[in-house]
Design a protein around this motif. Structure first.
Motif, short mmCIF file in Angstrom:
data_model
loop_
_atom_site.label_atom_id
_atom_site.label_comp_id
_atom_site.label_asym_id
_atom_site.label_seq_id
_atom_site.Cartn_x
_atom_site.Cartn_y
_atom_site.Cartn_z
N ARG A 123 34.97 39.05 46.20
CA ARG A 123 34.68 40.18 44.99
C ARG A 123 35.87 41.08 44.40
O ARG A 123 35.57 41.59 43.50
CB ARG A 123 33.66 41.26 45.87
N PHE A 124 36.97 40.56 45.06
CA PHE A 124 38.32 41.13 44.68
C PHE A 124 38.86 40.31 43.29
O PHE A 124 39.80 40.79 42.91
CB PHE A 124 39.13 41.43 45.55
N ARG A 125 38.18 39.20 43.24
CA ARG A 125 39.00 38.46 42.30
C ARG A 125 38.95 38.89 40.76
O ARG A 125 37.82 39.53 40.59
CB ARG A 125 38.29 36.85 42.11
N PRO A 126 39.88 39.12 40.18
CA PRO A 126 40.01 39.57 38.65
C PRO A 126 38.77 39.29 37.74
O PRO A 126 38.77 37.93 37.75
CB PRO A 126 41.39 39.44 38.14
N ALA A 127 38.35 40.03 37.06
CA ALA A 127 37.28 39.69 36.02
C ALA A 127 37.72 38.73 35.11
O ALA A 127 37.16 37.62 34.71
CB ALA A 127 36.39 40.91 35.47
N GLY A 128 39.26 38.87 34.75
CA GLY A 128 39.69 37.89 33.88
C GLY A 128 39.75 36.34 34.51
O GLY A 128 39.72 35.52 33.45
N ASP A 129 39.95 35.88 35.56
CA ASP A 129 39.77 34.80 36.27
C ASP A 129 38.48 34.02 35.96
O ASP A 129 38.34 32.92 35.62
CB ASP A 129 40.38 34.73 37.72
N LEU A 130 37.47 34.95 36.38
CA LEU A 130 35.90 34.61 36.01
C LEU A 130 35.64 34.05 34.78
O LEU A 130 35.24 33.26 34.35
CB LEU A 130 35.01 35.63 36.80
N ALA A 131 36.17 35.07 33.85
CA ALA A 131 36.07 35.04 32.15
C ALA A 131 36.69 33.87 31.76
O ALA A 131 35.93 32.95 31.13
CB ALA A 131 36.58 36.29 31.55
N ALA A 132 37.77 33.53 32.23
CA ALA A 132 38.61 32.28 31.93
C ALA A 132 37.81 30.91 32.40
O ALA A 132 37.82 30.05 31.42
CB ALA A 132 39.98 32.26 32.45
N GLU A 133 37.24 31.19 33.45
CA GLU A 133 36.43 29.76 33.88
C GLU A 133 35.24 29.73 32.80
O GLU A 133 34.70 28.57 32.75
CB GLU A 133 35.92 29.91 35.33
N GLU A 414 44.62 35.96 39.24
CA GLU A 414 44.37 36.41 40.77
C GLU A 414 45.95 36.21 41.48
O GLU A 414 46.23 36.94 42.37
CB GLU A 414 43.44 35.65 41.50
N LEU A 415 46.59 35.15 41.07
CA LEU A 415 47.93 34.94 41.87
C LEU A 415 48.76 36.09 41.36
O LEU A 415 49.63 36.51 42.41
CB LEU A 415 48.53 33.74 41.21
N VAL A 416 48.88 36.41 40.05
CA VAL A 416 49.77 37.52 39.74
C VAL A 416 49.15 38.89 40.30
O VAL A 416 50.21 39.43 40.85
CB VAL A 416 49.51 37.80 38.16
N ARG A 417 47.91 39.20 40.53
CA ARG A 417 47.36 40.18 41.40
C ARG A 417 47.81 40.14 42.72
O ARG A 417 48.48 41.20 43.29
CB ARG A 417 45.97 40.58 41.18
#
Length: 624
Positions: A123-133, A414-417
């Motif tokens: 649940r903590f994964r950035p929304a940006g990573d989900l959007a990119a996928e 997520e790696l950056v976060r």
């Protein structure tokens, strides 16, 4: 103005080919925008097409504006120029307005709501990573139902079954709210032309010739739309460089560019290799990668004057590397806005944020405090103003999903976060005060200085594409950095190599490549990295010298007197540099990276006194 005036032989050949399929393989800095604008102008001047019959497709709105401006300077107006998305939106509004809904400006908010319902730690994964996928899937025309099969060959930011559920839920919520995203705009335009022959015929009667810039970055969805625009015609000009194809994570790839000669056997293929950006020395080094880049071979030839040899050097530690780069920037005789530090990720740029701030050098383009991890953690800390900083920050980081041991495969965001969270935890662990003091210190240390629009550019390699600078620093050229730790397949490694090539070819005059850990395999391909090169060993490589120990003792006492951590007085790397240089004046001391004006005024006399007397450091004090 004569559209052909001033063009070199290859550029002129491309511009004169006003009909039929044309493929321009344009190396970095070879004047591709000049070439395609002159070609369009010559298409009009030669009477091949009316301006209103020409459509130019660019990668960004900014590039479209630049193309229109250049055409206007050549006396050509009314050429349609813009992105695939802008063109598709315009076509839908004209032919099928009922197919449009409200356009979702960003997927992030909707995906954050969906992601917050996932089980920990996902649940903590950035929304940006989900959007990119999701963008990767939609750009490859992969439906939610087809996603599980497509994901077998890749590692999504969360387990594939969870990601498939997120994709399904995203589409369901979007449809329920009458929303469409940017990929939907392209997909609906494709379906329009598939299902409405009248619309297709009307469009093709209007637009007769197409030019597509940055064709190496076209994805399957964009290519499908382009095919419908063309129909059975071949008045297509594509321009691109497969060596600069670096957006596979969006579903893009160079295969469409490289396939043009096979698809159109009669195509005019032009290679632009005369480089107008970089010195012969920069290009000689960059060209060493060419044999490994495959694709359409292009060896850049310099037209610029001679320059300095690129610096290719190693350092004993990341701190020493950062300090040396800051010192090198101080010695440059160019505006700071002509200087760039390029790294694989934003997280690595944070090292240089701190180093540049300590040296009182303004910077732009990266900010730890503006990124997701720090913003959210600082909001949590605002509710815990008291108490030990180390404990409070660690607790807040764990609550935010911080992983002490990172898995091998994480999305870039997520790696950056996670890296940012780790940095914040480490900074707090070294801070002896309370939460409020830590937050204040954090803001002081990572303030970019200046007005945010000037200073050294801190950019990722992806964001640097299309830009150029007098001086480019490429630090952290190490295994698991570049190539990134996530890159495992041959295709992924190849794209990482292209990232390095893009970074190197941003430099006009001065280029610096450096590392401190295991050197990147790409350095061996450049003929470097097998031995430690560069400057003589610094004090940090030899351990603390007698002078360094005296400086440490003085710093410890000074920090106690000032009520601050020792690193606030001077970092270890700065003390090592002072011990190495042994400055004899305030002027010499000011040239050392990390000794800014404020520190020079406050601590300079004491440091010089210590170096001059060689007496007990404890006897040397500054006055407030």
């Amino acid at each position: 103005m004569d559209p052909l005036a001033g063009l070199n032989r290859e550029q002129r050949r491309a511009a004169e080919a006003v009909r039929g399929p044309v493929c321009i393989l344009a190396g970095a800095g070879t004047g591709k925008t000049t070439t395609i604008t002159r070609r369009i102008a010559y298409q009009v001047a030669a009477g091949a097409f009316d301006p209103t019959q020409i459509m130019a497709v660019t990668f960004t709105d900014k590039a479209g504006g630049e193309l229109r401006t250049r055409l206007a300077a050549l006396g050509v107006t009314r050429v349609r120029a813009g992105t695939f998305h802008a063109a598709a939106l315009r076509q839908l509004r004209h032919f099928a307005p009922e197919a449009l809904g409200r356009i979702l400006p960003s997927k992030a908010l909707l995906l954050r709501q969906i992601g917050n319902r996932l089980r920990p730690p996902f649940r903590f994964r950035p929304a940006g990573d989900l959007a990119a996928e999701i963008e990767w899937a939609k750009n490859r025309r992969v439906s939610p139902e087809g996603y599980p099969a497509a994901a077998v060959s890749r590692e999504p930011p969360i387990p594939a079954d969870l990601m498939a559920g997120v994709y399904v839920d995203y589409e369901r919520r979007k449809q329920a709210d009458g929303l469409i995203d940017f990929e939907d705009v392209l997909e609906r335009a494709v379906r329009l032309f598939e299902n409405d022959e009248r619309a297709a015929a009307t469009f093709r009667a209007q637009y007769r010739a197409f030019t597509v810039d940055e064709y190496q970055d076209v994805n399957l969805l964009q290519q499908a739309l382009l095919e419908h625009w063309l129909g059975d015609r071949d008045d297509l000009c594509v321009v691109g460089d497969d060596y600069q194809s670096i957006y596979a994570f969006t579903g893009a790839g160079p295969e469409h560019l490289l396939a043009i000669p096979g698809r159109f056997p009669a195509a005019t293929v032009v290679r632009l290799e005369e480089n107008y950006r970089s010195t012969p020395q920069v290009l000689a080094l960059a060209n060493r990668l060419v044999p490994r880049l495959a694709g359409a071979r292009k060896v850049l030839r310099a037209t610029c004057a001679e320059g300095p040899e690129p610096v290719v050097t190693s350092f004993p530690s990341p701190a020493a590397e950062a300090a040396a780069i800051v010192e090198a920037i101080r010695a440059l005789e160019v505006p700071l806005e002509e200087v760039a530090i390029l790294c694989r990720t934003n997280a690595r740029l944070t090292d240089f944020e701190e180093a540049l701030h300590e040296a009182a050098l303004p910077f732009q383009g990266s900010s730890l405090l503006d990124r997701d991890a720090a913003r959210r953690l600082l909001r949590r800390l605002d509710q815990r103003a008291g108490g030990d900083a180390a404990h409070a920050v660690r607790t807040a980081a764990v609550e935010a999903g911080w992983l002490e041991e990172l898995p091998d495969k994480l999305g870039d965001r997520e790696l950056v976060r996670q890296t940012d969270l780790s940095r914040l935890v480490a900074l707090a662990a070294a801070f002896p005060g309370d939460v409020a003091g830590f937050v204040a210190d954090l803001r002081r240390r990572f303030d970019p200085g200046g007005d945010g629009a000037r200073g050294v550019h801190l950019l990722t390699l992806h964001r640097a594409k299309g830009l150029e600078f007098d001086t480019v620093f490429l630090p952290r050229l190490e295994e698991k950095e570049l190539p990134a730790r996530q890159a495992r397949t041959a295709e992924e490694i190849a794209e990482e190599r292209r990232l390095l090539y893009v970074g190197m070819t941003r430099a006009k005059r001065t280029l610096w490549l450096s590392w401190s850990a295991s050197p990147s395999r790409f350095l061996a391909e450049l003929g470097h990295g097998q031995r430690r090169e560069g400057p003589r060993p610094t004090a940090s490589a030899r351990g603390w010298t007698a002078t360094g120990e005296r400086l440490r003792s003085w710093r410890r006492e000074q920090a106690r007197e000032d009520g601050v951590p020792p690193y606030v007085v001077f970092h270890d790397a700065v003390l090592h540099a002072i011990a190495d240089a042994e400055p004899r004046s305030l002027g010499e001391l000011s040239q050392i990276a990390g000794v800014g004006p404020a520190k020079l005024e406050r601590y300079g006399p004491a440091v010089l006194a210590l170096l001059g007397t060689r007496d007990d450091a404890a006897a040397v004090r500054t006055t407030s």
